[in-house]
Design a protein around this motif. Structure first.
Motif, PDB file in Angstrom:
ATOM      1  N   PHE A 230      53.401  67.019  90.990  1.00  0.00           N
ATOM      2  CA  PHE A 230      54.672  66.304  91.501  1.00  0.00           C
ATOM      3  C   PHE A 230      54.391  65.304  90.030  1.00  0.00           C
ATOM      4  O   PHE A 230      53.992  63.749  90.571  1.00  0.00           O
ATOM      5  CB  PHE A 230      55.177  66.260  92.684  1.00  0.00           C
ATOM      6  N   THR A 231      56.355  64.454  89.824  1.00  0.00           N
ATOM      7  CA  THR A 231      56.653  63.223  89.419  1.00  0.00           C
ATOM      8  C   THR A 231      56.724  62.476  90.562  1.00  0.00           C
ATOM      9  O   THR A 231      56.769  62.927  91.646  1.00  0.00           O
ATOM     10  CB  THR A 231      57.049  63.194  88.555  1.00  0.00           C
ATOM     11  N   ASN A 233      59.301  61.319  92.090  1.00  0.00           N
ATOM     12  CA  ASN A 233      60.311  61.350  92.668  1.00  0.00           C
ATOM     13  C   ASN A 233      60.365  62.613  92.851  1.00  0.00           C
ATOM     14  O   ASN A 233      60.823  62.605  94.157  1.00  0.00           O
ATOM     15  CB  ASN A 233      61.483  60.654  91.203  1.00  0.00           C
ATOM     16  N   GLY A 234      59.429  63.313  92.632  1.00  0.00           N
ATOM     17  CA  GLY A 234      59.633  64.466  93.327  1.00  0.00           C
ATOM     18  C   GLY A 234      60.323  65.303  92.825  1.00  0.00           C
ATOM     19  O   GLY A 234      60.259  66.765  92.949  1.00  0.00           O
ATOM     20  N   LYS A 235      61.511  64.718  91.902  1.00  0.00           N
ATOM     21  CA  LYS A 235      62.142  65.851  90.824  1.00  0.00           C
ATOM     22  C   LYS A 235      61.729  67.392  89.766  1.00  0.00           C
ATOM     23  O   LYS A 235      62.367  68.521  90.022  1.00  0.00           O
ATOM     24  CB  LYS A 235      63.201  65.120  89.846  1.00  0.00           C
ATOM     25  N   TYR A 236      60.584  67.118  89.486  1.00  0.00           N
ATOM     26  CA  TYR A 236      59.816  67.561  88.809  1.00  0.00           C
ATOM     27  C   TYR A 236      58.131  68.305  89.036  1.00  0.00           C
ATOM     28  O   TYR A 236      57.482  67.415  89.264  1.00  0.00           O
ATOM     29  CB  TYR A 236      59.627  67.160  87.217  1.00  0.00           C
ATOM     30  N   LEU A 237      58.413  68.910  88.394  1.00  0.00           N
ATOM     31  CA  LEU A 237      56.463  69.842  88.912  1.00  0.00           C
ATOM     32  C   LEU A 237      56.341  70.371  87.670  1.00  0.00           C
ATOM     33  O   LEU A 237      56.992  71.098  87.096  1.00  0.00           O
ATOM     34  CB  LEU A 237      56.596  70.697  89.739  1.00  0.00           C
ATOM     35  N   ALA A 238      54.763  70.388  87.375  1.00  0.00           N
ATOM     36  CA  ALA A 238      54.134  70.626  86.375  1.00  0.00           C
ATOM     37  C   ALA A 238      52.847  71.063  86.581  1.00  0.00           C
ATOM     38  O   ALA A 238      52.248  71.480  87.567  1.00  0.00           O
ATOM     39  CB  ALA A 238      53.749  69.424  85.525  1.00  0.00           C
ATOM     40  N   THR A 239      53.060  72.911  86.221  1.00  0.00           N
ATOM     41  CA  THR A 239      52.307  74.123  86.565  1.00  0.00           C
ATOM     42  C   THR A 239      51.251  74.026  85.450  1.00  0.00           C
ATOM     43  O   THR A 239      51.684  74.238  83.695  1.00  0.00           O
ATOM     44  CB  THR A 239      52.431  75.383  87.275  1.00  0.00           C
ATOM     45  N   SER A 271      42.581  77.700  77.927  1.00  0.00           N
ATOM     46  CA  SER A 271      42.805  77.263  79.302  1.00  0.00           C
ATOM     47  C   SER A 271      43.604  75.799  79.413  1.00  0.00           C
ATOM     48  O   SER A 271      42.146  74.781  78.666  1.00  0.00           O
ATOM     49  CB  SER A 271      41.618  77.929  80.012  1.00  0.00           C
ATOM     50  N   ILE A 272      44.105  75.536  80.027  1.00  0.00           N
ATOM     51  CA  ILE A 272      44.395  73.898  80.513  1.00  0.00           C
ATOM     52  C   ILE A 272      44.789  73.969  82.140  1.00  0.00           C
ATOM     53  O   ILE A 272      44.533  75.178  83.380  1.00  0.00           O
ATOM     54  CB  ILE A 272      45.957  73.872  79.983  1.00  0.00           C
ATOM     55  N   ASN A 273      43.850  73.252  82.449  1.00  0.00           N
ATOM     56  CA  ASN A 273      42.448  72.789  83.524  1.00  0.00           C
ATOM     57  C   ASN A 273      43.018  72.066  84.626  1.00  0.00           C
ATOM     58  O   ASN A 273      43.285  72.165  85.460  1.00  0.00           O
ATOM     59  CB  ASN A 273      41.179  72.747  82.862  1.00  0.00           C
ATOM     60  N   LYS A 274      44.181  70.755  84.369  1.00  0.00           N
ATOM     61  CA  LYS A 274      44.634  70.022  85.122  1.00  0.00           C
ATOM     62  C   LYS A 274      45.678  69.610  84.012  1.00  0.00           C
ATOM     63  O   LYS A 274      46.105  69.145  83.074  1.00  0.00           O
ATOM     64  CB  LYS A 274      43.089  68.167  85.254  1.00  0.00           C
ATOM     65  N   VAL A 275      46.636  68.943  84.599  1.00  0.00           N
ATOM     66  CA  VAL A 275      47.330  68.356  84.007  1.00  0.00           C
ATOM     67  C   VAL A 275      48.136  66.425  85.078  1.00  0.00           C
ATOM     68  O   VAL A 275      47.358  67.275  86.265  1.00  0.00           O
ATOM     69  CB  VAL A 275      48.765  68.996  83.857  1.00  0.00           C
ATOM     70  N   ILE A 276      48.541  65.972  84.544  1.00  0.00           N
ATOM     71  CA  ILE A 276      49.072  64.887  85.381  1.00  0.00           C
ATOM     72  C   ILE A 276      50.373  64.070  84.724  1.00  0.00           C
ATOM     73  O   ILE A 276      50.030  64.183  83.710  1.00  0.00           O
ATOM     74  CB  ILE A 276      47.821  63.172  86.001  1.00  0.00           C
ATOM     75  N   TRP A 277      51.430  63.628  85.553  1.00  0.00           N
ATOM     76  CA  TRP A 277      52.517  62.330  85.534  1.00  0.00           C
ATOM     77  C   TRP A 277      51.549  61.523  85.249  1.00  0.00           C
ATOM     78  O   TRP A 277      51.773  60.600  85.968  1.00  0.00           O
ATOM     79  CB  TRP A 277      54.019  62.743  85.650  1.00  0.00           C
ATOM     80  N   SER A 278      52.101  60.235  84.389  1.00  0.00           N
ATOM     81  CA  SER A 278      51.126  59.359  84.334  1.00  0.00           C
ATOM     82  C   SER A 278      52.227  58.346  85.314  1.00  0.00           C
ATOM     83  O   SER A 278      53.659  58.766  84.501  1.00  0.00           O
ATOM     84  CB  SER A 278      51.039  58.849  83.246  1.00  0.00           C
TER      85      SER A 278
END
Length: 303
Positions: A230-231, A233-239, A271-278
């Motif tokens: 999640f970002t 602020n909770g507005k967006y989610l990345a998968t 394959s993309i294994n992890k993702v984060i919002w900085s």
């Protein structure tokens, strides 16, 4: 929504499995199948700094932001703890002969999830094991903590999500069923109202945490969802997925807003294994089996 690829970072010699933000969010850390743990500086992203070189793959990293410690899950060996102020290892503990798929820090404790379905609870001050909880015969894959609720959600390869009560000695709260394969991605929304889960079955499920009922079930990807984030602020989610794509969702509207892939966004070819919002730049950071790290600016996301 505009996507601008800023950087492709290289240096790892094997698939990158682990990704986490530092206590100073200007920095982030990656761990890979080559046993290397690297620190990256978002102000000078091309210059990665080697923090540790271990004998086996690293699937799990977690920063204790209060003490500025980096916990490394060293497969088949246990955990290594790096003091990030001194950039040196200060202790290690043999806790398992299995893979360690996820690590979380809460208060004075560390939770490590292992390949044989055990949750290991460690005391940070004592540098010792407090407790083992056998959850399943299958792997613990991912964990998420709701600090205000004091709930610990655990995704497993037995297709379930188990929620434990951190305020009441890890008492089981619920056992969520519905996924038809291993649960790899799990995150509480920042306001703790919802729990998002992603599975090898390619489904994204949204659970209402008032009573842990299923709120939404989305066929989100073609193949396994490896992680979600999640970002602030909770507005967006990345998968991110084994299907080589990242999807950005408007979480409030439950709508897909953007797909990042190789053709459209200079994304990954594997394959993309992890993702984060900085939380430092608002940028999206991803790691992949292709041994590289990608950083995108996505407008107009404010995190």
């Amino acid at each position: 929504m505009q996507v601008n690829k800023l950087h492709t970072l290289t240096g790892h010699n094997d698939c990158i499995y682990a990704l986490c933000e530092g206590s100073d969010p200007r920095y982030f850390y990656t761990g890979a199948g080559d046993g290397m743990v690297v620190e990256w500086d978002l102000d000078q992203p091309k210059d990665g700094k080697l923090i540790a070189k271990l004998d086996h793959s690293v699937y799990a990293l977690e920063v204790d932001k209060e003490r500025n410690l980096l916990f490394i899950g060293h497969n088949f060996e246990g955990i290594h703890v790096i003091d990030l102020n001194e950039n040196k290892e200060i202790w290690s503990l043999k806790i398992t002969d299995q893979a360690i798929f996820d690590i979380k820090v809460f208060g004075n404790e560390v939770y490590a999830g292992t390949g044989d379905g055990v949750l290991v609870i460690l005391d940070i001050a004592e540098r010792s094991i407090k407790k083992h909880i056998k959850l399943s015969s299958k792997s613990v894959r991912v964990m998420s903590i709701a600090p205000k609720k004091r709930h610990l959600a655990i995704g497993l390869s037995d297709h379930t999500i188990k929620v434990l009560d951190l305020a009441n000695d890890f008492r089981p709260i619920t056992n969520l069923t519905g996924h038809s394969n291993s649960v790899f991605g799990l995150a509480y929304s920042p306001d703790e109202s919802f729990l998002a889960s992603g599975s090898r079955d390619a489904h994204l499920k949204i659970w209402n945490t008032t009573n842990y009922t299923l709120d939404e079930d989305i066929v989100a990807h073609m193949y396994a969802i490896n992680y979600l984030y999640f970002t602030e602020n909770g507005k967006y989610l990345a998968t991110c997925s084994m299907d080589k794509s990242i999807k950005v969702w408007d979480f409030e509207e439950r709508k897909l807003k953007k797909v990042l892939d190789k053709a459209r966004s200079a994304g990954h070819g594997t394959s993309i294994n992890k993702v984060i919002w900085s939380s430092y730049t608002g940028q999206l950071i991803a790691v992949s089996d292709d041994r590289s790290i990608s950083i995108w600016q996505i407008e107009p996301i404010l995190i």
